[in-house]
Design an enzyme around this catalytic site. Sequence first.
Site, short mmCIF file in Angstrom:
data_model
loop_
_atom_site.label_atom_id
_atom_site.label_comp_id
_atom_site.label_asym_id
_atom_site.label_seq_id
_atom_site.Cartn_x
_atom_site.Cartn_y
_atom_site.Cartn_z
N GLY A 166 6.21 -28.44 -18.53
CA GLY A 166 7.44 -27.63 -18.65
C GLY A 166 6.83 -26.20 -18.82
O GLY A 166 5.63 -26.03 -19.25
N GLY B 141 6.51 -33.06 -17.78
CA GLY B 141 7.40 -32.93 -16.75
C GLY B 141 7.29 -33.27 -15.59
O GLY B 141 8.30 -33.80 -14.92
N GLU C 161 0.75 -34.22 -24.53
CA GLU C 161 1.62 -33.38 -25.33
C GLU C 161 1.18 -33.47 -26.87
O GLU C 161 1.34 -32.44 -27.67
CB GLU C 161 3.39 -33.97 -25.39
CG GLU C 161 3.92 -33.64 -24.20
CD GLU C 161 3.96 -34.60 -23.04
OE1 GLU C 161 2.87 -35.66 -23.01
OE2 GLU C 161 4.61 -34.55 -21.89
N ASP D 7 7.63 -37.08 -23.67
CA ASP D 7 8.90 -37.32 -23.58
C ASP D 7 9.39 -37.48 -21.80
O ASP D 7 8.45 -38.09 -21.25
CB ASP D 7 9.88 -35.80 -24.04
CG ASP D 7 9.44 -34.57 -23.15
OD1 ASP D 7 8.17 -34.62 -22.59
OD2 ASP D 7 10.09 -33.51 -23.36
C1 QUE Z 1 0.35 -29.95 -22.91
C2 QUE Z 1 1.39 -29.86 -22.31
C3 QUE Z 1 1.25 -29.13 -21.28
C4 QUE Z 1 0.07 -28.35 -20.90
C5 QUE Z 1 -0.80 -28.58 -22.00
C6 QUE Z 1 -0.62 -29.55 -22.96
C7 QUE Z 1 2.54 -28.61 -20.35
C8 QUE Z 1 2.15 -27.70 -19.42
C9 QUE Z 1 1.02 -26.96 -19.31
C10 QUE Z 1 0.73 -26.13 -18.34
C11 QUE Z 1 -0.37 -26.02 -17.58
C12 QUE Z 1 -1.03 -24.98 -16.63
C13 QUE Z 1 -0.15 -24.29 -16.30
C14 QUE Z 1 1.30 -24.08 -16.78
C15 QUE Z 1 1.64 -25.10 -17.99
O1 QUE Z 1 0.10 -27.33 -19.94
O2 QUE Z 1 3.59 -29.20 -20.32
O3 QUE Z 1 2.29 -23.09 -16.54
O4 QUE Z 1 -0.32 -23.20 -15.39
O5 QUE Z 1 3.27 -27.29 -18.71
O6 QUE Z 1 -1.88 -30.00 -23.49
O7 QUE Z 1 2.61 -30.48 -22.54
#
Ligand code: QUE
Length: 350
Positions: free
Chosen positions: A67, A115, A138, A146
């Site tokens: 997310g 997500g 998470e 979730d």
């Molecule tokens: C836990 C998470 C997320 C995470 C790392 C965590 C997550 C998420 C991202 C993420 C990674 C790379 C991206 C970005 C988001 O990392 O939900 O926009 O370029 O979206 O340890 O829940």
Amino acid sequence: MSEEPEVITRVEGQVGRITLNRPKALHALTTDMCRLMIEALVAWRADPGVKLVLLDHSGERGFCAGGDIRMLAESGAGDGAAAREFFHTEYRLNHLLFHYPKHTVAVMDGVTMGGGVGLSRPCRFRVATERTTFAMPETGIGLFPDVGGGWYLPRMPGHIGLWLALTGARIKAADCELVGVATDYVESKDVERLKAGIIADPAAAETVLTELEADAGRPPLAAHQDEIDRIFGHEDVETIFAALERETSDWAAEQLKVLATKSPQTLKVAFRQLQLGGQMQAFADNMAMEYRIGARVVQKHDFIEGVRAVIVEKDNQPKWSPATVEGVTDEMLDEIFAPLPPDQEWTPLP
Ligand code: QUE
């Protein structure tokens, strides 16, 4: 000139196709992306011209990383309203897919986390490739697994789901098949042929998948299933830590090291979430539980601090509070899981 949409929805032949298109953020979901997907899925549900829904992503860098965490953290540090709106919308989408009356195919040709799991796991066919990496990471940012984790994870073989939830472990395609995350394995080079075949004849999707099915190899997790079941089958998080400390394998030592980096509060939240979700009879009940948790956790210290340490500043030194699992009381958990005022509870799409 109009900007390219973050989700592309269109009908190709008799296939409704949803393409995640936010490549710079690894297709991490925003509230608007969830809304666009709901709108298309609701329209196609009633459209006899749509026989199947295909869910994929643009670019080479993965299916969906999760997310829009920065937005969630900014909102959580304030009144939390935008974060709650996101969860409410995302969980409605997860639920819509779970009960979708037409065949659905998710092509997970890359990173599929958080997500992204909520989108792919409810699909009828879940295609992994050699580029697939699955995780529910998470607890590493003070959030919890979730998007239906409370439903899916306790229904995996043995206690693998709890191990995934607590450690945030990343697994590859063969293990995805072992735990039921993936139903099929296709080599990345065949993904375009797969999609073209499904679009040409959606009624033959299963045949096309069988024709292109390859061997994902041996699942490395199989070697640890007995250990996982012995250790992660204990009655609470403290006992799991104690059991890991008694083990002598390098693998157990590594798990202990990993768990020590996670938010103690969300380790206990995830444990209770899976315990309760595993006993539920309806997916919607699980999503209502997760919404209660999300609404609370997003405003807590550990989430704001976890996002600072892991996502924003990347020092990877979060200062959790409470600092140990012993410090996380049942009363704290009761507060996180308590019902919301009736007019604020999560409800599925009408
Ligand atoms: C836990 C998470 C997320 C995470 C790392 C965590 C997550 C998420 C991202 C993420 C990674 C790379 C991206 C970005 C988001 O990392 O939900 O926009 O370029 O979206 O340890 O829940």
